[in-house]
Design an enzyme around this catalytic site. Structure first.
Site, mmCIF file in Angstrom:
data_model
loop_
_atom_site.group_PDB
_atom_site.id
_atom_site.type_symbol
_atom_site.label_atom_id
_atom_site.label_comp_id
_atom_site.label_asym_id
_atom_site.label_seq_id
_atom_site.Cartn_x
_atom_site.Cartn_y
_atom_site.Cartn_z
ATOM 1 N N SER A 161 28.747 82.917 51.001
ATOM 2 C CA SER A 161 29.263 83.445 49.512
ATOM 3 C C SER A 161 29.242 82.307 48.557
ATOM 4 C CB SER A 161 30.487 84.200 49.672
ATOM 5 O OG SER A 161 30.727 84.944 48.611
ATOM 6 N N ASP A 256 24.183 93.968 49.546
ATOM 7 C CA ASP A 256 25.115 92.909 48.860
ATOM 8 C C ASP A 256 24.672 92.942 47.422
ATOM 9 O OD1 ASP A 256 26.404 90.629 48.170
ATOM 10 O OD2 ASP A 256 25.262 89.348 49.541
ATOM 11 N N HIS A 286 27.732 92.501 51.785
ATOM 12 C CA HIS A 286 28.519 90.959 51.541
ATOM 13 C C HIS A 286 29.150 90.550 52.668
ATOM 14 C CE1 HIS A 286 28.902 87.517 49.011
ATOM 15 N NE2 HIS A 286 30.078 87.757 49.505
#
Length: 319
Positions: A161, A256, A286
């Site tokens: 991320s 995502d 995600h």
């Protein structure tokens, strides 16, 4: 492919626990939420030995946690590949504690001595604090590789991320740092571009674990007023020249919001002549790789990443 049923159940549980009116989360709310979510992480890939330490950062001592596969610690003279890992959390949340099991799993799967870095977070420390810490940590591992039991020719820089944002930016920075050699970059569900409204951000901007309200709050907390988000240290996809960057492992997820920018970065790297191993995980959301308690795909994804790292480092090793 449709959204995985287990992922759908997870999203339903998260939605049921969320407040009815979606307001901008405070940094403390963001941190508490991520800490709770990361309790679903698992290390099912092998035993590791951990040790906490400090390195000298731009603003003083910076904490890190090192991991090594337990079987490889029997020989203290053995130099393993190194993996410098930056945790996710929007550069506002997360720590080496929230991501402990993910870091352990990656160390075990990849056969690396992994250092997870506790870089400074916003809004207490705005841009460029986190990237300065990330560069300092990478320099530390490179310079102290022998003492850390790391092979300086086999150093991986990676993260998930927003941690992948830092990893990608460090690799771009390293192009101009003649003393710093990175063998491989590993980007998991990366956040790479705040400069444009990518279709996946529009399509999955609500109800898919991370939402527009949260990432806009993270960005506002992290970036000082007047700073252009097209800066490649904030949006690495905006880097003008990606040629000469380290080979890349990139894992994205079908549902995502950040999928499109991760896929685009993989394509741009490949077009620039960089070797890219890219997997987009069907039906996943995600941060899925960190949610092994509810998503069995997490274990398989982390195991796959470990094998990819092993294979690519072996192929790059001198004859």
């Amino acid at each position: 492919m449709p959204l995985d049923p287990r992922a759908q159940r997870l999203l339903s549980m998260v939605a049921a626990a969320a407040p009815s009116s979606r307001e901008r989360p405070s940094p403390e709310q963001r941190r508490q939420s991520l800490t709770k979510l990361m309790q679903l992480s698992r290390n099912d890939l092998g035993a590791v030995i951990t040790r906490d330490g400090h390195l000298s950062g731009p603003a003083g001592p910076m904490r890190y946690r090192s991991y090594a596969p337990a079987a490889d610690t029997r020989d203290p003279a053995l130099r393993l590949p190194g993996f410098i890992y930056f945790h996710g959390g929007g550069l506002v949340a997360g720590s080496i504690d929230t991501h402990d099991k993910v870091a352990a799993a990656l160390s075990a799967a990849a056969g690396c001595r992994l250092l997870s870095i506790d870089y400074r977070l916003a809004p207490e420390h705005k841009f460029p604090a986190a990237i300065e810490d990330a560069i300092a940590a990478t320099d530390f591992v490179s310079n102290q590789a022998a003492a850390l039991g790391i092979d300086t020719n086999r150093i991986v820089v990676g993260g998930d991320s927003a941690g992948a944002t830092l990893a990608a930016a460090v690799c771009q920075h390293a192009k101009s740092a003649t003393t710093l050699t990175i063998a491989l970059q590993c980007l998991i569900c990366p956040v790479l571009d705040f400069s444009r409204p990518w279709p996946s951000r529009e399509q999955f901007g609500a109800g898919f674990l991370i939402d527009r309200t949260t990432w806009e709050a993270d960005l506002a907390d992290y970036v000082p007023e007047g700073i252009d988000v097209r800066n490649p240290l904030i949006s690495p996809l905006c880097g003008p020249d990606l040629a000469g960057l380290p080979p890349a492992i990139i894992h994205t997820a079908e549902f995502d919001p950040m999928r499109d920018e991760g896929n685009a970065y993989a394509a741009r790297l490949a077009n620039a002549g960089v070797a890219v191993t890219h997997v987009c995980h069907d039906g996943m959301v995600h941060n899925f790789q960190a949610l092994g308690a509810v998503l069995p795909q997490a274990k398989s994804a982390l195991g796959m990443i470990g094998q990819q790292i092993r294979s690519l480092l072996a192929a790059a090793a001198p004859g």
